[in-house]
Design a protein around this motif. Structure first.
Motif, mmCIF file in Angstrom:
data_model
loop_
_atom_site.group_PDB
_atom_site.id
_atom_site.type_symbol
_atom_site.label_atom_id
_atom_site.label_comp_id
_atom_site.label_asym_id
_atom_site.label_seq_id
_atom_site.Cartn_x
_atom_site.Cartn_y
_atom_site.Cartn_z
ATOM 1 N N GLU A 23 0.841 -1.207 0.000
ATOM 2 C CA GLU A 23 0.000 0.000 0.000
ATOM 3 C C GLU A 23 0.873 1.254 0.000
ATOM 4 O O GLU A 23 0.603 2.222 -0.701
ATOM 5 N N ILE A 24 1.899 1.239 0.814
ATOM 6 C CA ILE A 24 2.968 2.232 0.759
ATOM 7 C C ILE A 24 4.257 1.442 0.573
ATOM 8 O O ILE A 24 4.509 0.486 1.297
ATOM 9 N N TYR A 43 7.619 0.239 1.220
ATOM 10 C CA TYR A 43 8.325 0.417 2.492
ATOM 11 C C TYR A 43 9.809 0.062 2.466
ATOM 12 O O TYR A 43 10.603 0.579 3.256
ATOM 13 N N TYR A 54 9.172 8.427 0.958
ATOM 14 C CA TYR A 54 8.302 7.262 0.750
ATOM 15 C C TYR A 54 7.269 7.579 -0.332
ATOM 16 O O TYR A 54 6.945 8.743 -0.583
ATOM 17 N N LYS A 61 3.870 5.772 -3.064
ATOM 18 C CA LYS A 61 2.919 4.725 -3.411
ATOM 19 C C LYS A 61 3.045 4.399 -4.890
ATOM 20 O O LYS A 61 3.327 5.281 -5.707
ATOM 21 N N ASN A 116 -0.171 2.726 7.947
ATOM 22 C CA ASN A 116 -1.069 3.869 7.701
ATOM 23 C C ASN A 116 -1.005 4.943 8.778
ATOM 24 O O ASN A 116 -1.825 5.845 8.805
ATOM 25 N N ILE A 119 0.962 9.435 3.610
ATOM 26 C CA ILE A 119 1.914 9.466 2.504
ATOM 27 C C ILE A 119 1.131 9.402 1.204
ATOM 28 O O ILE A 119 0.261 8.542 1.024
#
Length: 268
Positions: A150-151, A153, A189, A191, A263, A267
């Motif tokens: 989702e992000i 990392y 960071y 997505k 979350n 971001i």
């Protein structure tokens, strides 16, 4: 608790390839059943498969559960490699573990078509096993696909085409302590939309790597100076002209960012 019988996966045909699914672990009782469950399911997508798991120096029940797992599923080829008193910093120990698996594959002439390497912690909690299919239907010339989340990392294992030599943490940590304002670190960071095309890079991981075995021959991990994946991927490119990508649809997670739930920070 591990299921006694695996349900049949409703899927037209198995991929006609020889696969080794592998991971390294230590003290993962909190996540071990989920990880083993995912490993088991992944075997069902391929015509021929093995599971290889390396463990060292656990002080919880990790090794006990791994051996129970091996003994319970005798219809699946499961290999448990275990060692004691492994020394060094974390990345050196992980490199040793991953190289032990590579050496076992080589020495026993297993010769798989592909190697699927997975982290075995919380990163697999929301991993959907059927996402493993996307990379195998890609038409591009590829050697390795790393994961997405989702992000995104896994900044330490990442080396982009734009900044091939940038170590993400080099100017942000000293002696494993953050020295840069968190807000500034978070700006790095990002997505990746699942609808994106595979993204070429020099190195990545993000919890999962799918490798064509012929492109990792004579390649080894080295965690002496940075993330162990960097040296391995440099080996692949230098020795085997490998092409590495992030696959946007290969989703893992959740995972922590700066020790907080994914979350916790906003971001974009």
């Amino acid at each position: 608790i591990l299921p006694t019988i695996l349900p049949t996966i409703l899927f037209n045909h198995k991929i006609k390839k020889n696969i080794i699914i592998n991971g390294v672990c230590k003290n993962i009782v909190k996540y071990i059943y989920n990880s083993l469950y995912k490993f088991l399911y992944l075997t069902q997508y391929f015509q021929k498969s093995k599971i290889i798991i390396y463990e060292n120096d656990s002080i919880d029940d990790t090794l006990k559960i791994l051996n129970e797992f091996k003994n319970k599923y005798k219809n699946i080829d499961i290999i448990i490699l275990s060692e004691k008193n492994i020394q060094g910093i974390l990345t050196q120990r992980i490199s040793h573990a991953r190289n032990t698996i590579l050496n076992y594959i080589h020495d026993n002439k297993l010769n798989p078509n592909y190697l699927i390497t997975l982290d075995m912690d919380d990163i697999l909690l929301d991993f959907k096993c059927d996402s493993i299919l996307y990379p195998f239907y890609e038409k591009i010339n590829w050697s390795m696909f790393g994961g997405n989340s989702e992000i995104y990392y896994d900044m330490w294992a990442l080396r982009t085409l734009k900044e091939p030599d940038k170590d993400f943490w080099k100017d942000k940590k000293i002696n494993n302590k953050i020295i840069m304002p968190i807000e500034k670190i978070l700006n790095s960071y990002f997505k990746i939309s699942q609808d994106s095309q595979p993204i070429p890079i020099f190195s990545c991981f993000n919890g999962i790597g799918i490798y064509k075995y012929k492109h990792i021959i004579n390649c080894y991990y080295d965690g002496n100076n940075t993330c162990e994946h960097i040296h391995f991927h440099q080996n692949m490119i230098t020795k085997n002209n490998a092409k590495l990508f992030i696959h946007p649809k290969l989703i893992v997670g959740p995972h922590k960012i700066l020790s907080k739930p994914m979350n916790f920070y906003k971001i974009n």
